[in-house]
Design an enzyme around this catalytic site. Structure first.
Site, PDB file in Angstrom:
ATOM      1  N   GLN A 284       0.714  -1.238  -0.007  1.00 57.78           N
ATOM      2  CA  GLN A 284      -0.062   0.239  -0.013  1.00 57.78           C
ATOM      3  C   GLN A 284       0.776   1.114   0.121  1.00 57.78           C
ATOM      4  O   GLN A 284       0.510   2.177  -0.705  1.00 57.78           O
ATOM      5  CB  GLN A 284      -0.697   0.095   1.187  1.00 57.78           C
ATOM      6  CG  GLN A 284      -1.947  -1.095   1.125  1.00 57.78           C
ATOM      7  CD  GLN A 284      -2.862  -1.125  -0.116  1.00 57.78           C
ATOM      8  OE1 GLN A 284      -2.760  -2.064  -0.964  1.00 57.78           O
ATOM      9  NE2 GLN A 284      -3.563   0.027  -0.299  1.00 57.78           N
TER      10      GLN A 284
ATOM     11  N   HIS B 155       1.908   3.046  -3.380  1.00 53.78           N
ATOM     12  CA  HIS B 155       0.794   3.819  -4.141  1.00 53.78           C
ATOM     13  C   HIS B 155       1.219   5.528  -4.093  1.00 53.78           C
ATOM     14  O   HIS B 155       1.151   6.213  -5.018  1.00 53.78           O
ATOM     15  CB  HIS B 155      -0.469   3.787  -3.524  1.00 53.78           C
ATOM     16  CG  HIS B 155      -1.389   2.377  -4.001  1.00 53.78           C
ATOM     17  ND1 HIS B 155      -1.935   2.602  -5.149  1.00 53.78           N
ATOM     18  CD2 HIS B 155      -1.755   1.561  -3.284  1.00 53.78           C
ATOM     19  CE1 HIS B 155      -2.572   1.419  -5.252  1.00 53.78           C
ATOM     20  NE2 HIS B 155      -2.512   0.676  -4.309  1.00 53.78           N
TER      21      HIS B 155
ATOM     22  N   GLU C 167      -9.486   1.538   5.087  1.00 51.28           N
ATOM     23  CA  GLU C 167      -9.947   1.233   3.839  1.00 51.28           C
ATOM     24  C   GLU C 167      -9.808  -0.006   3.830  1.00 51.28           C
ATOM     25  O   GLU C 167     -10.910  -0.566   3.050  1.00 51.28           O
ATOM     26  CB  GLU C 167      -9.086   2.060   2.813  1.00 51.28           C
ATOM     27  CG  GLU C 167      -9.633   1.920   1.359  1.00 51.28           C
ATOM     28  CD  GLU C 167      -8.608   2.367   0.551  1.00 51.28           C
ATOM     29  OE1 GLU C 167      -8.904   2.483  -0.686  1.00 51.28           O
ATOM     30  OE2 GLU C 167      -7.569   2.715   0.722  1.00 51.28           O
ATOM     31  N   HIS C 168      -8.644  -0.604   4.029  1.00 49.21           N
ATOM     32  CA  HIS C 168      -8.395  -2.117   3.801  1.00 49.21           C
ATOM     33  C   HIS C 168      -8.040  -2.625   5.208  1.00 49.21           C
ATOM     34  O   HIS C 168      -6.946  -1.840   5.732  1.00 49.21           O
ATOM     35  CB  HIS C 168      -7.456  -2.224   2.957  1.00 49.21           C
ATOM     36  CG  HIS C 168      -7.380  -1.824   1.501  1.00 49.21           C
ATOM     37  ND1 HIS C 168      -6.808  -0.405   1.113  1.00 49.21           N
ATOM     38  CD2 HIS C 168      -8.018  -2.162   0.517  1.00 49.21           C
ATOM     39  CE1 HIS C 168      -7.184  -0.326  -0.033  1.00 49.21           C
ATOM     40  NE2 HIS C 168      -7.807  -1.227  -0.467  1.00 49.21           N
TER      41      HIS C 168
ATOM     42  N   ASP D 183      -7.385  -5.930  -4.877  1.00 47.28           N
ATOM     43  CA  ASP D 183      -7.135  -4.762  -5.739  1.00 47.28           C
ATOM     44  C   ASP D 183      -7.504  -5.203  -7.018  1.00 47.28           C
ATOM     45  O   ASP D 183      -7.777  -4.408  -8.089  1.00 47.28           O
ATOM     46  CB  ASP D 183      -5.548  -4.502  -5.719  1.00 47.28           C
ATOM     47  CG  ASP D 183      -5.266  -3.654  -4.297  1.00 47.28           C
ATOM     48  OD1 ASP D 183      -6.325  -2.812  -3.824  1.00 47.28           O
ATOM     49  OD2 ASP D 183      -4.137  -3.202  -4.020  1.00 47.28           O
TER      50      ASP D 183
ATOM     51  N   HIS E  12     -52.771  20.255   4.334  1.00 45.85           N
ATOM     52  CA  HIS E  12     -52.543  18.773   4.047  1.00 45.85           C
ATOM     53  C   HIS E  12     -53.646  17.732   4.233  1.00 45.85           C
ATOM     54  O   HIS E  12     -53.908  17.014   3.505  1.00 45.85           O
ATOM     55  CB  HIS E  12     -51.298  18.372   4.943  1.00 45.85           C
ATOM     56  CG  HIS E  12     -49.888  18.693   4.635  1.00 45.85           C
ATOM     57  ND1 HIS E  12     -49.584  20.165   4.397  1.00 45.85           N
ATOM     58  CD2 HIS E  12     -48.834  17.964   4.208  1.00 45.85           C
ATOM     59  CE1 HIS E  12     -48.350  20.142   4.108  1.00 45.85           C
ATOM     60  NE2 HIS E  12     -47.721  19.074   3.819  1.00 45.85           N
TER      61      HIS E  12
END
Length: 441
Positions: A266, A269, A335-336, A369, A428
């Site tokens: 990771q 990235h 996230e992961h 991924d 109404h």
């Protein structure tokens, strides 16, 4: 290399954990100052503004925004056969998983003569974004397109930044993935200007219409995220994606080689990518650090990886028990999340907050991924506490269809009138009683 935080013997509150845990600095509000003029220019001047900003930011000016169909076909024809086979497998697995997400219409009979149906309707047109910065992401094309297609979206356009190395076209692997998925509309545009063009539409240099979309999905840099925030409402968005994250919950049974390799995967990235190890074992933490020292130096993007691992967003969190670790990863809401513990399945089942959970030694994030079948467009920055990853549902709207007979309305009319009067909205109630001669009976 990794900063350490020792929480052993402590039971921090949720608020304390949110303040303590590592997180990247990612100020989308600050980026709005830079993005707003770009968005306004595209709104006012359309494609001409897009091309000007493209030339400034991407150092290339395409002849037109829309990529010719012949270029998509050429990219697929020239794609490495092994990459094509891998993409085909990724697509097949993603379709298998996402097909099960399609919701069915449900009709509930509330009373005799009165029903409410929940219809699930796909949005009409979607803009999908595939980044083109430090890496190339054909896998993101798959992850965006497959759920949109299964949802039944009728019109898809893919945006990806033009590349000077490829004559102002997006990366050929991106184009090939689009062609493989049957997407024939691709725009050579990136960043904030791409989001603005998707939102407002325009006229291409050859006079062709570039039709605006209803939703924009897909990850990108902070400027793309800021543009999504600015235009939200005019368009729907999937999420405000920040730098990627991995958290690994591990005990002494985890293999430090696996853990180190996954943290690095990771970190490559982006320098802002977060790699966090939460563990009950100081011995494992030491072994992982030793393994990192060797692996980081040998990896292709060593400088980028080292910066990410050494940043404030990455680190080791030491805890007393696995249950304490679960509290920590729930507060972090990665996230992961990988769970590499002795009882990984049972421990993973206790986790409430994560974009995706990877169970055991043989389910690394890299699998998700590309080829697990799951979606890798996931919430970052702690958003997994309240948000989900991209799915078929992201492209569907629920519409309630109310169907009542005269008798069914007549029977409930007094209740409607009572509630209308309680809210001081008598018209109404009158809208109901008008159907029965002016009064509810």
């Amino acid at each position: 290399m990794l900063n350490r935080t020792d929480l052993r013997g402590q039971v921090p509150t949720a608020a304390e954990l949110r303040a303590t845990l590592p997180r990247a600095e990612y100020d989308v509000d600050a980026a709005l100052h830079h993005v707003r003029p770009v968005v306004e220019a595209v709104r006012e001047r359309g494609v001409e503004a897009v091309l000007e900003y493209t030339e400034r930011f991407d150092k290339v000016r395409p002849a037109a925004v829309r990529v010719p169909a012949a270029e998509l076909a050429k990219a697929l024809d020239e794609l490495d056969p092994q990459v094509r086979a891998a993409l085909e497998e990724s697509i097949a697995r993603a379709r298998a998983v996402h097909t099960g997400q399609r919701r069915q219409d449900v009709t509930t009979t509330v009373v005799e003569g009165g029903t409410v149906t929940e219809r699930w309707v796909p949005v009409e047109r979607v803009g999908l974004y595939a980044p083109g910065g430090l890496a190339v992401y054909p896998s993101t094309v798959v992850m965006n397109v497959v759920p949109a297609q299964i949802a039944g979206v009728g019109s898809l356009v893919l945006c990806s930044p033009p590349q000077a190395a490829f004559g102002g076209l997006p990366h050929p692997t991106i184009l090939a993935a689009a062609r493989l998925l049957g997407v024939d509309e691709v725009w050579a545009a990136g960043g904030a200007q791409a989001v603005a063009l998707l939102a407002y539409g325009g006229t291409d240099t050859d006079g062709a219409e570039l039709t605006p979309v209803d939703i924009v999905t897909g990850p990108g840099n902070i400027y793309l995220t800021a543009a999504k925030r600015l235009l939200r409402g005019l368009i729907g968005i999937d999420a405000e994606a920040g730098p990627t994250e991995i958290a690994i919950l591990a005990d002494g049974t985890a293999d430090p080689v696996h853990v180190a390799a996954d943290l690095i995967s990771q970190a490559e990235h982006d320098p802002l990518a977060a790699s966090v190890l939460v563990t009950t074992s100081e011995e494992l933490a030491d072994a992982v650090e030793k393994e990192l020292a060797t692996r980081v130096a040998a990896t292709k993007h060593a400088e980028r990886v080292a910066e990410a691992l050494g940043g404030r967003q990455s680190g080791v969190i030491l805890v007393s028990t696995v249950d304490d670790g679960i509290r920590v990863v729930d507060a972090y809401a990665a996230e992961h999340l990988e769970v590499q513990t002795e009882n990984a399945r049972e421990d993973a089942a206790k986790v409430r907050n994560a974009g995706a959970i990877f169970v055991g030694a043989y389910a690394p994030v890299s699998l998700g991924d590309y080829c697990a079948g799951s979606n890798h467009v996931l919430p970052t920055g702690g958003f997994a506490r309240h948000s989900s990853g991209l799915s078929v549902q992201s492209f569907l709207k629920g519409i309630h269809v109310v169907d009542y007979s005269e008798q069914a309305l007549r029977e409930i009319a007094p209740r409607v009138v009572a509630l209308a009067n309680a809210e001081d909205l008598p018209a109404h109630g009158e809208a109901v009683t008008a159907r029965f001669g002016g009064e509810a009976r």
